[in-house]
Design an enzyme around this catalytic site. Structure first.
Site, PDB file in Angstrom:
ATOM      1  N   LEU A  20      59.386  -6.431  -2.205  1.00  0.00           N
ATOM      2  CA  LEU A  20      58.668  -7.560  -1.617  1.00  0.00           C
ATOM      3  C   LEU A  20      57.681  -7.082  -0.559  1.00  0.00           C
ATOM      4  O   LEU A  20      57.809  -5.968  -0.040  1.00  0.00           O
ATOM      5  CB  LEU A  20      59.679  -8.543  -1.030  1.00  0.00           C
ATOM      6  CG  LEU A  20      60.693  -9.084  -2.061  1.00  0.00           C
ATOM      7  CD1 LEU A  20      61.832  -9.822  -1.383  1.00  0.00           C
ATOM      8  CD2 LEU A  20      59.993  -9.992  -3.069  1.00  0.00           C
ATOM      9  N   PRO A  21      56.667  -7.903  -0.215  1.00  0.00           N
ATOM     10  CA  PRO A  21      55.573  -7.416   0.642  1.00  0.00           C
ATOM     11  C   PRO A  21      55.968  -7.028   2.056  1.00  0.00           C
ATOM     12  O   PRO A  21      55.413  -6.077   2.614  1.00  0.00           O
ATOM     13  CB  PRO A  21      54.602  -8.610   0.667  1.00  0.00           C
ATOM     14  CG  PRO A  21      54.924  -9.403  -0.548  1.00  0.00           C
ATOM     15  CD  PRO A  21      56.392  -9.232  -0.765  1.00  0.00           C
TER      16      PRO A  21
ATOM     17  N   THR B  66      59.003  -2.064   2.078  1.00  0.00           N
ATOM     18  CA  THR B  66      58.775  -1.424   3.375  1.00  0.00           C
ATOM     19  C   THR B  66      58.967  -2.508   4.421  1.00  0.00           C
ATOM     20  O   THR B  66      58.137  -3.416   4.537  1.00  0.00           O
ATOM     21  CB  THR B  66      57.362  -0.833   3.461  1.00  0.00           C
ATOM     22  OG1 THR B  66      57.189   0.116   2.409  1.00  0.00           O
ATOM     23  CG2 THR B  66      57.162  -0.130   4.795  1.00  0.00           C
TER      24      THR B  66
ATOM     25  N   LYS C  21      61.019   5.589   5.864  1.00  0.00           N
ATOM     26  CA  LYS C  21      59.871   5.097   5.104  1.00  0.00           C
ATOM     27  C   LYS C  21      58.680   4.833   6.021  1.00  0.00           C
ATOM     28  O   LYS C  21      57.535   5.179   5.686  1.00  0.00           O
ATOM     29  CB  LYS C  21      60.263   3.834   4.347  1.00  0.00           C
ATOM     30  CG  LYS C  21      59.125   3.103   3.659  1.00  0.00           C
ATOM     31  CD  LYS C  21      58.443   3.922   2.583  1.00  0.00           C
ATOM     32  CE  LYS C  21      57.453   3.051   1.812  1.00  0.00           C
ATOM     33  NZ  LYS C  21      56.624   3.842   0.891  1.00  0.00           N
TER      34      LYS C  21
ATOM     35  N   LYS D  70      49.734  -3.224   7.555  1.00  0.00           N
ATOM     36  CA  LYS D  70      51.043  -3.767   7.916  1.00  0.00           C
ATOM     37  C   LYS D  70      52.043  -2.657   8.189  1.00  0.00           C
ATOM     38  O   LYS D  70      52.785  -2.680   9.180  1.00  0.00           O
ATOM     39  CB  LYS D  70      51.543  -4.680   6.788  1.00  0.00           C
ATOM     40  CG  LYS D  70      52.912  -5.306   7.022  1.00  0.00           C
ATOM     41  CD  LYS D  70      54.059  -4.516   6.404  1.00  0.00           C
ATOM     42  CE  LYS D  70      53.990  -4.471   4.902  1.00  0.00           C
ATOM     43  NZ  LYS D  70      55.164  -3.756   4.317  1.00  0.00           N
TER      44      LYS D  70
END
Length: 301
Positions: free
Chosen positions: A64-65, A95, A170, A239
């Site tokens: 998912l974003p 992430t 990550k 982001k």
């Protein structure tokens, strides 16, 4: 012994490729996405909601974003948490912010379900080859239970520590990725304006101390107009960098190198490249440098 039932939420650029790799591995997948056409395109059977996905799956994978979307899917009224049960495993391949990750881990644990944060690296090409690198936080015993499914699309799986550690690693990786991409983009624009042969420039960089993932894997394609479909957009890259900055602030680390990628990917967003692959940051820098392009073809989206 009954086969593990696999569910997958979020079948976009990366999720769709990972799901397709699982299907190619001979497994059936129940899929959920707000764009139902992506579910069938990835070879999955559609689920009508996150709750239905949870009810029909022993292991649920999320791609998912950002953390806001992860929390909506997991914590919503008909979300995964409401349908979680003892023994179920949820693996977040997104992430995401580590503090959100540890909160979700605790809430699912109260219902007997397990949560692994599993950042991935390698991009669309590695996803299609089932050769992603995965960095996992959470209970190592749960990881071993999930490993047979994860190995259907990941070649290297690292246990990084307790809940949140996978998403922390990550963010560290993605920050270095952003630094390399944005800095190399600037260097390549400078090389173009200096009248250099860009193939020779890349050959020198790749045989010298300036070598990095972008010089090795991205710009040999970009200088010929191939921007490599399927990777992070400029919006998502920005982001990720901002998540790193927030992490560094919480840790009390002086983030002295964040300004470059924040400026570069912020520029790309402002100039109309928000939803295009982050490799187009080189065109945003080129725009600000007099309309420079490394090639003559229009970039792929």
């Amino acid at each position: 012994m009954t086969a593990t039932r696999i569910g997958f939420a979020g079948l976009g650029n990366m999720g769709g490729r990972m799901c397709a790799a699982i299907v190619r591995g001979g497994r059936e997948v129940l899929g959920y996405d707000v764009r139902p056409e992506l579910v069938t395109a990835a070879g999955a059977t559609p689920a009508g909601s996150a709750g239905e996905l949870s009810d029909g799956s022993d292991i649920v994978l999320l791609s998912l974003p950002d953390s806001h979307v992860v929390e909506a899917v997991v914590l919503g009224d008909d979300g995964l948490l409401a349908h979680a049960r003892p023994g179920q495993i949820i693996v977040d391949l997104s992430t995401a912010a580590p503090d959100s990750t540890t909160r979700i881990h605790r809430l699912l644990g109260e219902r007997g379900a397990a949560y692994l944060d599993a950042g991935i690296s390698g991009g669309a090409a590695a996803a299609e080859r089932a050769a992603l690198t995965m960095m996992v936080g959470g209970d190592p015993a749960v990881l071993e239970r999930a490993r047979p499914v994860l190995e259907l699309f990941a070649a290297d799986i690292f246990h990084c520590g307790p809940s949140g550690a996978g998403h922390t690693v990550k963010l560290l990786n993605n920050f270095l990725n952003a630094i390399a991409l944005s800095a190399t983009a600037e260097v390549m624009v400078a090389g173009k304006k200096a009248g250099l042969d860009l193939e020779v420039l890349l050959a020198v960089l790749n045989a010298s101390s300036g070598v990095n993932f972008a010089t090795l894997n991205r710009f040999p394609k970009i200088i010929h107009g191939d921007y490599l479909r399927g990777g992070l957009t400029n919006t998502l890259m920005l982001k990720d960098v901002n998540l790193y900055v927030e992490l560094a602030a919480r840790l009390g680390v002086a983030s002295l190198n964040a300004a470059g990628p924040v400026a570069s990917f912020g520029l790309a967003r402002a100039l109309g490249y928000a939803d295009r692959i982050s490799n187009t940051v080189v065109d945003a820098i080129g725009d600000l440098s007099g309309g420079v392009r490394l090639h003559t073809e229009e970039p792929a989206a």
